[in-house]
Design a protein around this motif. Structure first.
Motif, mmCIF file in Angstrom:
data_model
loop_
_atom_site.group_PDB
_atom_site.id
_atom_site.type_symbol
_atom_site.label_atom_id
_atom_site.label_comp_id
_atom_site.label_asym_id
_atom_site.label_seq_id
_atom_site.Cartn_x
_atom_site.Cartn_y
_atom_site.Cartn_z
ATOM 1 N N ALA A 1 -21.612 19.127 -51.280
ATOM 2 C CA ALA A 1 -21.468 20.281 -50.395
ATOM 3 C C ALA A 1 -21.555 19.846 -48.942
ATOM 4 N N GLU A 2 -20.862 20.613 -48.090
ATOM 5 C CA GLU A 2 -20.948 20.445 -46.648
ATOM 6 C C GLU A 2 -20.973 21.826 -46.002
ATOM 7 N N ALA A 3 -21.583 21.890 -44.820
ATOM 8 C CA ALA A 3 -21.597 23.154 -44.071
ATOM 9 C C ALA A 3 -21.751 22.841 -42.590
ATOM 10 N N ASN A 4 -21.210 23.740 -41.752
ATOM 11 C CA ASN A 4 -21.280 23.529 -40.307
ATOM 12 C C ASN A 4 -22.104 24.590 -39.582
ATOM 13 N N ASN A 5 -22.865 25.367 -40.358
ATOM 14 C CA ASN A 5 -23.756 26.361 -39.746
ATOM 15 C C ASN A 5 -24.883 26.683 -40.722
ATOM 16 N N GLY A 6 -25.930 27.305 -40.195
ATOM 17 C CA GLY A 6 -27.114 27.568 -40.998
ATOM 18 C C GLY A 6 -26.895 28.519 -42.151
ATOM 19 N N VAL A 7 -26.109 29.555 -41.935
ATOM 20 C CA VAL A 7 -25.877 30.563 -42.980
ATOM 21 C C VAL A 7 -25.164 29.934 -44.177
ATOM 22 N N ALA B 1 -25.068 26.838 -44.871
ATOM 23 C CA ALA B 1 -25.941 25.804 -45.423
ATOM 24 C C ALA B 1 -26.839 26.374 -46.509
ATOM 25 N N VAL B 2 -27.446 27.509 -46.252
ATOM 26 C CA VAL B 2 -28.313 28.149 -47.244
ATOM 27 C C VAL B 2 -27.533 28.443 -48.518
ATOM 28 N N ARG B 3 -26.335 29.011 -48.363
ATOM 29 C CA ARG B 3 -25.525 29.361 -49.536
ATOM 30 C C ARG B 3 -25.143 28.128 -50.344
ATOM 31 N N GLU B 4 -24.670 27.079 -49.657
ATOM 32 C CA GLU B 4 -24.199 25.880 -50.346
ATOM 33 C C GLU B 4 -25.341 25.126 -51.025
ATOM 34 N N ILE B 5 -26.468 25.028 -50.354
ATOM 35 C CA ILE B 5 -27.607 24.297 -50.945
ATOM 36 C C ILE B 5 -28.155 25.051 -52.144
ATOM 37 N N ASN B 6 -28.285 26.362 -52.031
ATOM 38 C CA ASN B 6 -28.777 27.157 -53.169
ATOM 39 C C ASN B 6 -27.797 27.132 -54.337
ATOM 40 N N LYS B 7 -26.519 26.992 -54.041
ATOM 41 C CA LYS B 7 -25.501 26.976 -55.095
ATOM 42 C C LYS B 7 -25.452 25.641 -55.820
ATOM 43 N N PHE B 8 -25.429 24.531 -55.072
ATOM 44 C CA PHE B 8 -25.206 23.218 -55.676
ATOM 45 C C PHE B 8 -26.488 22.442 -55.968
ATOM 46 N N LYS B 9 -27.615 22.910 -55.439
ATOM 47 C CA LYS B 9 -28.916 22.274 -55.702
ATOM 48 C C LYS B 9 -28.869 20.745 -55.489
ATOM 49 N N ILE C 1 -30.305 20.050 -36.766
ATOM 50 C CA ILE C 1 -31.335 21.034 -36.429
ATOM 51 C C ILE C 1 -30.769 22.186 -35.613
ATOM 52 N N GLN C 2 -30.117 21.884 -34.509
ATOM 53 C CA GLN C 2 -29.529 22.933 -33.681
ATOM 54 C C GLN C 2 -28.146 23.273 -34.203
ATOM 55 N N MET C 3 -28.032 24.446 -34.850
ATOM 56 C CA MET C 3 -26.759 24.862 -35.437
ATOM 57 C C MET C 3 -26.544 26.356 -35.216
ATOM 58 N N PRO C 4 -25.288 26.816 -35.276
ATOM 59 C CA PRO C 4 -25.030 28.259 -35.211
ATOM 60 C C PRO C 4 -25.659 28.969 -36.402
ATOM 61 N N GLY C 5 -26.067 30.182 -36.201
ATOM 62 C CA GLY C 5 -26.604 30.995 -37.294
ATOM 63 C C GLY C 5 -28.097 30.875 -37.433
ATOM 64 N N THR D 1 -31.445 27.540 -37.308
ATOM 65 C CA THR D 1 -31.755 26.114 -37.176
ATOM 66 C C THR D 1 -31.958 25.479 -38.546
ATOM 67 N N GLY D 2 -32.004 24.152 -38.556
ATOM 68 C CA GLY D 2 -32.257 23.448 -39.806
ATOM 69 C C GLY D 2 -33.596 23.818 -40.414
ATOM 70 N N PHE D 3 -34.594 24.035 -39.564
ATOM 71 C CA PHE D 3 -35.912 24.433 -40.073
ATOM 72 C C PHE D 3 -35.863 25.824 -40.699
ATOM 73 N N GLU D 4 -35.098 26.731 -40.105
ATOM 74 C CA GLU D 4 -34.957 28.077 -40.666
ATOM 75 C C GLU D 4 -34.221 28.030 -41.996
ATOM 76 N N VAL D 5 -33.269 27.131 -42.113
ATOM 77 C CA VAL D 5 -32.557 26.957 -43.386
ATOM 78 C C VAL D 5 -33.545 26.626 -44.500
ATOM 79 N N LEU D 6 -34.478 25.734 -44.219
ATOM 80 C CA LEU D 6 -35.437 25.302 -45.241
ATOM 81 C C LEU D 6 -36.270 26.455 -45.768
ATOM 82 N N THR D 7 -36.556 27.440 -44.936
ATOM 83 C CA THR D 7 -37.389 28.573 -45.368
ATOM 84 C C THR D 7 -36.636 29.528 -46.287
ATOM 85 N N ARG D 8 -35.326 29.367 -46.382
ATOM 86 C CA ARG D 8 -34.503 30.272 -47.181
ATOM 87 C C ARG D 8 -33.937 29.629 -48.432
ATOM 88 N N LEU D 9 -34.433 28.459 -48.765
ATOM 89 C CA LEU D 9 -33.924 27.753 -49.941
ATOM 90 C C LEU D 9 -34.736 28.094 -51.183
#
Length: 242
Positions: A31-37, A39-47, A55-59, A61-69
């Motif tokens: 999986a690849e992604a170019n924004n935080g939103v 990223a959450v979808r792709e990581i949760n989908k492909f595990k 870290i600094q991304m649209p939607g 941050t990388g740290f915020e992504v981690l809280t939604r996995l």
């Protein structure tokens, strides 16, 4: 086999990681992604087992992504900002790659991934963040029009101060770096790159000839551009004149 996701808002950043991963056939990009939103979808989908995370991304941050996995994978941060290093340690990141980084530094990060007995055989991330490293980049990412492109450091002829930014002269191309010239001076190998003026750093391998000019020198570079060596910096250059 280890499943890998690459999260970076710059296509050049994702491309560089893909290129470096070619040396690791057991790493499969799922999986690849170019924004935080996304990223959450792709990581949760492909595990994925491992995520390279900007870290600094649209939607978000990388740290915020981690809280939604749903499940937390192993994380290697890849970012241009050093101010988040300790925060990366707090979320148990394997490593913190500060752009620009070399292939050797990338391999070191992968070497930190724990093996089956839970040990990596390398120093903890906290130690690596505090080490004074002399690992200089072989390639860098620089601004070109509206995107980032990869430039081989050996192709850089000279670097010119450009206000708070810098212009990187590589052959006939000129790129803009978001870093000031003093920061770039610290990031470049001092055995190759020499500050010759408050507004100029030159690649010693790219000098074609040098002429005395007033109390300094005028350098003719291999791309036919001329760079002045000011009086205050001429002693540095003279160390290389025999």
């Amino acid at each position: 086999m280890k499943k890998v996701a690459i999260i970076d808002d710059e296509s050049a950043g994702r491309k560089l990681i893909r290129e470096y991963l070619e040396d690791f056939p057991d790493m499969i990009i799922v999986a690849e992604a170019n924004n935080g939103v996304d990223a959450v979808r792709e990581i949760n989908k492909f595990k994925p087992d491992l995520v390279f995370m900007d870290i600094q991304m649209p939607g978000m941050t990388g740290f915020e992504v981690l809280t939604r996995l749903e499940e937390l994978p192993q994380i290697i941060f890849s970012t241009a900002y050093d101010k988040y290093a300790l925060q990366a340690f707090e979320v148990h990141a394997i490593d913190y790659l500060l752009k620009p980084y070399t292939k050797e530094r990338f391999k070191m990060a992968l070497s930190r991934i724990p093996n089956s007995d839970g040990n990596s055989g390398l120093a903890p991330l906290t130690n690596s963040l505090l080490m004074d490293t002399t690992d200089y980049p072989e390639r860098i990412l620089v601004q070109f029009q509206k995107k980032l492109v990869t430039v081989a450091v050996s192709d850089i002829v000279w670097i010119e101060a450009y206000g708070d930014y810098s212009k990187i002269h590589a052959g006939e191309e000129v790129f803009v770096s978001n870093y000031g010239i003093s920061i770039l001076e610290e990031k470049m190998d001092p055995k190759i790159f020499l500050r010759v003026h408050r507004s100029a750093i030159i690649n010693l391998d790219q000098i074609k000839s040098a002429d005395k000019y007033g109390k300094g020198y005028q350098l003719l570079m291999k791309n036919q551009e001329k760079v002045m060596v000011s009086r205050g910096y001429k002693d540095k250059l003279q160390q290389f004149i025999f």
